[in-house]
Scaffold this motif. Structure first.
Motif, short mmCIF file in Angstrom:
data_model
loop_
_atom_site.label_atom_id
_atom_site.label_comp_id
_atom_site.label_asym_id
_atom_site.label_seq_id
_atom_site.Cartn_x
_atom_site.Cartn_y
_atom_site.Cartn_z
N ALA A 144 -1.55 6.94 5.79
CA ALA A 144 -2.18 6.69 7.09
C ALA A 144 -2.00 5.23 7.51
O ALA A 144 -1.69 4.93 8.67
CB ALA A 144 -3.66 7.05 7.04
N TRP A 145 -2.18 4.32 6.57
CA TRP A 145 -1.97 2.90 6.87
C TRP A 145 -0.51 2.64 7.20
O TRP A 145 -0.20 1.93 8.16
CB TRP A 145 -2.40 2.02 5.69
N ARG A 146 0.39 3.21 6.41
CA ARG A 146 1.82 3.00 6.67
C ARG A 146 2.23 3.52 8.05
O ARG A 146 2.95 2.86 8.78
CB ARG A 146 2.65 3.69 5.59
N ARG A 147 1.74 4.70 8.39
CA ARG A 147 2.07 5.32 9.67
C ARG A 147 1.52 4.48 10.84
O ARG A 147 2.23 4.20 11.81
CB ARG A 147 1.53 6.74 9.71
N THR A 148 0.26 4.08 10.73
CA THR A 148 -0.37 3.30 11.81
C THR A 148 0.32 1.95 11.99
O THR A 148 0.63 1.54 13.11
CB THR A 148 -1.86 3.10 11.51
N VAL A 149 0.59 1.27 10.89
CA VAL A 149 1.22 -0.05 10.97
C VAL A 149 2.65 0.07 11.49
O VAL A 149 3.10 -0.78 12.28
CB VAL A 149 1.15 -0.77 9.61
N ALA A 150 3.36 1.11 11.10
CA ALA A 150 4.72 1.31 11.62
C ALA A 150 4.69 1.50 13.13
O ALA A 150 5.54 0.94 13.86
CB ALA A 150 5.38 2.52 10.96
N THR A 180 0.83 -1.20 0.00
CA THR A 180 0.00 0.00 0.00
C THR A 180 0.87 1.25 0.00
O THR A 180 1.96 1.25 0.57
CB THR A 180 -0.95 0.04 1.22
N THR A 181 0.35 2.28 -0.66
CA THR A 181 1.02 3.59 -0.64
C THR A 181 0.30 4.57 0.28
O THR A 181 0.72 5.71 0.42
CB THR A 181 1.08 4.19 -2.06
N ASP A 182 -0.77 4.12 0.92
CA ASP A 182 -1.57 5.00 1.78
C ASP A 182 -0.75 5.41 3.00
O ASP A 182 -0.36 4.55 3.81
CB ASP A 182 -2.84 4.25 2.21
N PHE A 220 -6.19 -5.12 0.09
CA PHE A 220 -5.18 -5.41 1.10
C PHE A 220 -5.55 -4.76 2.43
O PHE A 220 -5.44 -5.39 3.50
CB PHE A 220 -3.81 -4.91 0.65
N HIS A 221 -6.02 -3.52 2.39
CA HIS A 221 -6.43 -2.82 3.61
C HIS A 221 -7.50 -3.61 4.36
O HIS A 221 -7.45 -3.73 5.59
CB HIS A 221 -6.95 -1.42 3.31
N ARG A 222 -8.49 -4.12 3.61
CA ARG A 222 -9.58 -4.86 4.25
C ARG A 222 -9.07 -6.13 4.93
O ARG A 222 -9.44 -6.44 6.07
CB ARG A 222 -10.66 -5.21 3.22
N LEU A 223 -8.22 -6.87 4.21
CA LEU A 223 -7.66 -8.09 4.80
C LEU A 223 -6.79 -7.76 6.02
O LEU A 223 -6.90 -8.40 7.07
CB LEU A 223 -6.82 -8.85 3.77
N HIS A 243 -10.47 4.00 13.44
CA HIS A 243 -10.49 5.28 12.73
C HIS A 243 -10.16 5.08 11.25
O HIS A 243 -10.76 5.71 10.37
CB HIS A 243 -9.50 6.24 13.38
N LEU A 244 -9.19 4.20 10.97
CA LEU A 244 -8.80 3.92 9.58
C LEU A 244 -9.84 3.06 8.86
O LEU A 244 -10.09 3.25 7.68
CB LEU A 244 -7.47 3.15 9.56
#
Length: 197
Positions: A83-89, A79-81, A142-145, A193-194
């Motif tokens: 918000a997802w990258r920041r949260t997962v990190a 993913t290039t999103d 991918f986000h959903r999974l 939130h995401l």
């Protein structure tokens, strides 16, 4: 210092008994697996006891986290999103720190270095088949999974850490469980939130 009670031993068996439960019903998990936690308390060099619940919870936390980290490592390529990258990190950083603490405590307890949950698929753990699906997805699919697996992991982590807080006796282990509850609850809120679904 209080000795393990019958309820403490029961909680320890239940923690280990989650192995392989997956989507099975409660009746199928009533019989504990062959691998049971040790009955005696283990002593650290300073004499602080670990009861069976402490050991079982630490082993389960290590196994669950080791299964989660490869999932989180997929994120930069899937993913290039931002918000997802920041949260997962953030989740990955917290989980790695908790994993290090759990491993150190197991070493302090002189617990076996083998993983009693190796090969077990249980609540909060991504299976090999699910990992294949994650590797094949990108973007919103991918986000959903990812959201589903991450939510399941965090909820189960909070659930078993709460049991450790109630029945563990080793102060540093109970403190780690409290930290897992706090971080897991905060991460679930970020995830909601995401991905409200």
């Amino acid at each position: 210092m209080r000795q393990p009670t019958a309820s403490t031993l029961l909680v320890a068996v239940l923690l280990v008994g989650g192995c392989g439960a997956g989507s099975q019903d409660a009746a199928s998990t009533a019989t504990p697996p062959v691998t049971a936690p040790p009955v005696a308390t283990a002593q650290t060099p300073t004499g602080t006891a670990f009861n069976p619940t402490d050991i079982a919870w630490l082993q389960l936390t290590v196994a669950m986290t080791e299964r989660l980290l490869p999932v989180l490592d997929l994120v930069p390529a899937r993913t290039t999103d931002p918000a997802w990258r920041r949260t997962v990190a953030q989740v990955a950083t917290t989980r790695r720190a908790e994993l290090d603490r759990a491993r150190r405590l197991l070493a302090d307890a002189a617990a076996p270095t083998t993983n009693p949950h190796e090969g077990h698929d249980m609540p909060g753990m991504v299976t090999a088949q699910e990992m294949t699906a994650l590797r094949a997805a990108s973007g919103q699919p991918f986000h959903r999974l990812l959201a589903g697996h991450l939510r399941a992991h965090l909820a189960q982590s909070v659930r078993v850490a709460t049991s450790e807080q109630q029945s563990g006796i080793q102060p540093a282990t109970v403190a780690l469980a409290a930290a897992v509850v706090r971080s897991g609850t905060a991460d679930l809120a970020r995830l909601d939130h995401l991905d409200p679904g």
